[in-house]
Design an enzyme around this catalytic site. Structure first.
Site, mmCIF file in Angstrom:
data_model
loop_
_atom_site.group_PDB
_atom_site.id
_atom_site.type_symbol
_atom_site.label_atom_id
_atom_site.label_comp_id
_atom_site.label_asym_id
_atom_site.label_seq_id
_atom_site.Cartn_x
_atom_site.Cartn_y
_atom_site.Cartn_z
ATOM 1 N N GLY A 58 -1.297 5.620 6.409
ATOM 2 C CA GLY A 58 -0.426 5.879 7.554
ATOM 3 C C GLY A 58 0.158 7.261 7.358
ATOM 4 N N GLU B 212 0.845 -1.200 0.000
ATOM 5 C CA GLU B 212 0.000 0.000 0.000
ATOM 6 C C GLU B 212 0.883 1.253 0.000
ATOM 7 O OE1 GLU B 212 -2.949 0.078 3.088
ATOM 8 O OE2 GLU B 212 -3.357 2.209 2.831
HETATM 9 C C1 LIG Z 1 -9.229 10.914 1.169
HETATM 10 C C2 LIG Z 1 -8.975 9.852 2.197
HETATM 11 C C3 LIG Z 1 -9.005 8.509 1.831
HETATM 12 C C4 LIG Z 1 -8.818 7.512 2.783
HETATM 13 N N1 LIG Z 1 -8.987 6.191 2.420
HETATM 14 C C5 LIG Z 1 -9.055 5.249 3.408
HETATM 15 C C6 LIG Z 1 -9.467 3.908 3.107
HETATM 16 O O1 LIG Z 1 -9.743 3.553 1.949
HETATM 17 N N2 LIG Z 1 -9.571 3.022 4.131
HETATM 18 C C7 LIG Z 1 -9.282 3.351 5.425
HETATM 19 O O2 LIG Z 1 -9.396 2.503 6.292
HETATM 20 N N3 LIG Z 1 -8.871 4.613 5.735
HETATM 21 C C8 LIG Z 1 -8.771 5.565 4.768
HETATM 22 N N4 LIG Z 1 -8.399 6.856 5.078
HETATM 23 C C9 LIG Z 1 -8.060 7.177 6.448
HETATM 24 C C10 LIG Z 1 -6.588 7.523 6.661
HETATM 25 O O3 LIG Z 1 -5.786 6.377 6.505
HETATM 26 C C11 LIG Z 1 -6.482 8.150 8.058
HETATM 27 O O4 LIG Z 1 -7.105 9.422 7.994
HETATM 28 C C12 LIG Z 1 -5.034 8.277 8.535
HETATM 29 O O5 LIG Z 1 -4.478 7.013 8.789
HETATM 30 C C13 LIG Z 1 -4.929 9.135 9.800
HETATM 31 O O6 LIG Z 1 -5.842 8.726 10.784
HETATM 32 P P1 LIG Z 1 -6.768 9.818 11.491
HETATM 33 O O7 LIG Z 1 -7.451 10.596 10.432
HETATM 34 O O8 LIG Z 1 -7.597 9.134 12.499
HETATM 35 O O9 LIG Z 1 -5.750 10.808 12.221
HETATM 36 P P2 LIG Z 1 -5.175 10.649 13.714
HETATM 37 O O10 LIG Z 1 -4.696 9.257 13.909
HETATM 38 O O11 LIG Z 1 -6.167 11.183 14.661
HETATM 39 O O12 LIG Z 1 -3.924 11.617 13.650
HETATM 40 C C14 LIG Z 1 -3.996 13.032 13.881
HETATM 41 C C15 LIG Z 1 -2.573 13.573 13.896
HETATM 42 O O13 LIG Z 1 -1.849 12.960 14.969
HETATM 43 C C16 LIG Z 1 -0.632 12.431 14.479
HETATM 44 N N5 LIG Z 1 -0.242 11.228 15.200
HETATM 45 C C17 LIG Z 1 -0.988 10.140 15.507
HETATM 46 N N6 LIG Z 1 -0.250 9.211 16.134
HETATM 47 C C18 LIG Z 1 1.015 9.724 16.221
HETATM 48 C C19 LIG Z 1 2.245 9.247 16.769
HETATM 49 N N7 LIG Z 1 2.346 8.024 17.317
HETATM 50 N N8 LIG Z 1 3.324 10.049 16.691
HETATM 51 C C20 LIG Z 1 3.238 11.275 16.127
HETATM 52 N N9 LIG Z 1 2.117 11.788 15.583
HETATM 53 C C21 LIG Z 1 1.020 11.006 15.638
HETATM 54 C C22 LIG Z 1 -0.945 12.074 13.030
HETATM 55 O O14 LIG Z 1 0.247 11.935 12.272
HETATM 56 C C23 LIG Z 1 -1.797 13.244 12.618
HETATM 57 O O15 LIG Z 1 -0.967 14.319 12.248
HETATM 58 C C24 LIG Z 1 -8.526 7.863 4.132
HETATM 59 C C25 LIG Z 1 -8.469 9.211 4.485
HETATM 60 C C26 LIG Z 1 -8.726 10.196 3.566
HETATM 61 C C27 LIG Z 1 -8.755 11.616 4.024
#
Ligand SMILES: Cc1cc2nc3c(=O)[nH]c(=O)nc-3n(C[C@H](O)[C@H](O)[C@H](O)COP(=O)(O)OP(=O)(O)OC[C@H]3O[C@@H](n4cnc5c(N)ncnc54)[C@H](O)[C@@H]3O)c2cc1C
Length: 386
Positions: A367, A245
């Protein structure tokens, strides 16, 4: 310096892909953006042209082509015309959903599902993220509870690529109390299962044609035969599939950076100010020289990752480095591309502007880049005490 990846078979395939892009993609991109949806016809056309499910074995109707360089050709040619939404749909389908099926589906499931991924009749999605949990997937709330021969699935997923069009959704759910890595499993939910519904198409900053959506599972009875792999296998399966991925995202980023630099070069060679071409200002030439160098150096790393993937030796850490570096570079190149187009760079009719909004997600999904750094630093330094 050109890519060293391709031989004449790949170049012949490139011609097929270019023809497909010219006939089926370019004329429809504005409509897809306006509709906020890519129509199924292009999936079926891609299937007819041999662009989908290349790695499906021949006995299930595929080409059994395990050389990932053919997929790279598809990504390069879609990037060349700025078709990022279709790109993300195809990548989710081929490099993610199909990859899970090829790795973990049993014989009966392979017969049921694989052929549709070759013809374009089956569009796949992967549903891991929830409103309350993305980076930290152990925090998901979706549950699947055994009841007789079925599993009863409840939960909400969000941000799901191909969310509206998908016929088959691989859902990551808790099958234990969530405290251990064996408490999660994968289930295949199919269109039409009672209790499975889709929410709105999400209104995004970019990737406007991509039907990213919320999905709802309300007491969905998933038969045991739709369990993918073993109960408790969910987390290890994720870990096995994430390198591809992330490699896919890295290649799309690299291809986009290369395309945007080409568009920008064309523009600065034409546009004039102060009696000369914009390209003739040293500040502009130096910027372009820096970006071109960075792109070629990055391409060498990505090419090597592709060859390692083909050889079965690409590690999760190297895939994370590829995703981190290529998406950051894509951002830098596109930002400079917009700047060098002046005001026109801010106009959506210019592909560089569309690339600008489409690219922002690349550093977030698959990620986040912070999570990529976490993976890389853990490999370098070791896990921090919690
Ligand atoms: C257009 C789009 C398509 C997508 N497609 C899919 C899909 O097909 N299937 C699916 O399952 N998901 C999908 N996603 C979801 C995407 O993978 C997640 O949005 C992403 O993994 C981040 O998760 P979150 O939004 O919950 O952010 P959060 O996990 O809440 O993160 C918020 C912030 O905190 C930071 N953060 C979190 N943990 C840490 C750490 N340990 N150290 C430092 N910083 C950290 C992050 O980097 C980020 O800046 C999609 C998202 C979008 C917007």
């Amino acid at each position: 310096m050109e890519s060293v990846l391709f031989d004449e078979d790949h170049e012949a395939y490139r011609e097929v892909v270019q023809e497909f892009v010219k006939r089926h993609v370019v004329p429809n991109m504005d409509k897809w953006d306006a509709d906020r949806l890519i129509d199924r016809d292009v999936w079926l056309a891609a299937g007819r042209q041999g662009l989908l499910g290349l790695s499906v074995p021949e006995e299930y109707g595929g080409a059994g082509e395990l050389d990932y360089r053919f997929r790279v050709i598809v990504m390069l040619e879609l990037a060349r015309v700025g078709a990022s939404s279709l790109q993300s749909g195809f990548t989710t389908n081929d490099d993610i959903a199909l990859n899970y099926l090829l790795r973990h589906a049993d014989e009966e499931q392979r017969k049921r599902w694989l052929h549709g991924f070759v013809t374009g009749e089956t569009i796949g999605a992967i549903a891991m993220t929830e409103p309350g949990a993305g980076s930290d997937l152990r925090g998901i709330k979706a549950t699947a509870v055994r009841d007789g021969d079925d599993w009863v699935l409840n939960g909400t997923k969000t941000f799901i690529t191909n969310g509206i069009l998908s016929d088959l959704v691989i859902v990551f759910a808790r099958t234990g109390d969530g405290s251990g890595s064996k408490d999660f499993s994968l289930f295949v939910v199919e269109e039409g299962m009672p209790g499975f519904s889709r929410g709105r198409k999400l209104d995004k900053v970019g990737l406007h044609a991509q039907d990213t959506a919320e999905l709802f599972f309300d007491n969905v009875r998933v038969p045991q035969r739709n369990l993918l792999g073993e109960i408790g296998g969910g987390f290890p399966y994720l870990m096995q599939s994430l390198p591809l991925e992330r490699l896919g995202i890295a290649i799309a980023a690299q291809a986009s950076a290369e395309a945007v630099l080409d568009w920008t070069l064309d523009y600065v060679r034409e546009r004039e100010a102060f009696g000369r071409r914009i390209a003739d200002f040293q500040a502009v030439g130096f910027k372009l020289a820096e970006l071109r160098t960075a792109i070629e150096v990055s391409r060498a790393y990505i090419d090597r990752c592709v060859l390692e993937y083909n050889a079965g030796t690409l590690t999760a850490v190297d895939a994370a480095k590829a995703k981190l570096h290529a998406t950051e570079l894509q951002h830098e190149v596109i930002d400079a591309g917009v700047q060098l187009h002046g005001g026109y760079g801010y106009m959506m009719e210019y592909p560089v502007a569309k690339a600008f909004v489409d690219a922002r997600i690349q550093r977030i999904y698959g990620g986040t880049n912070e999570v990529m750094k976490e993976i890389i630093q853990r490999d370098l330094i070791g896990r921090r005490p919690s």
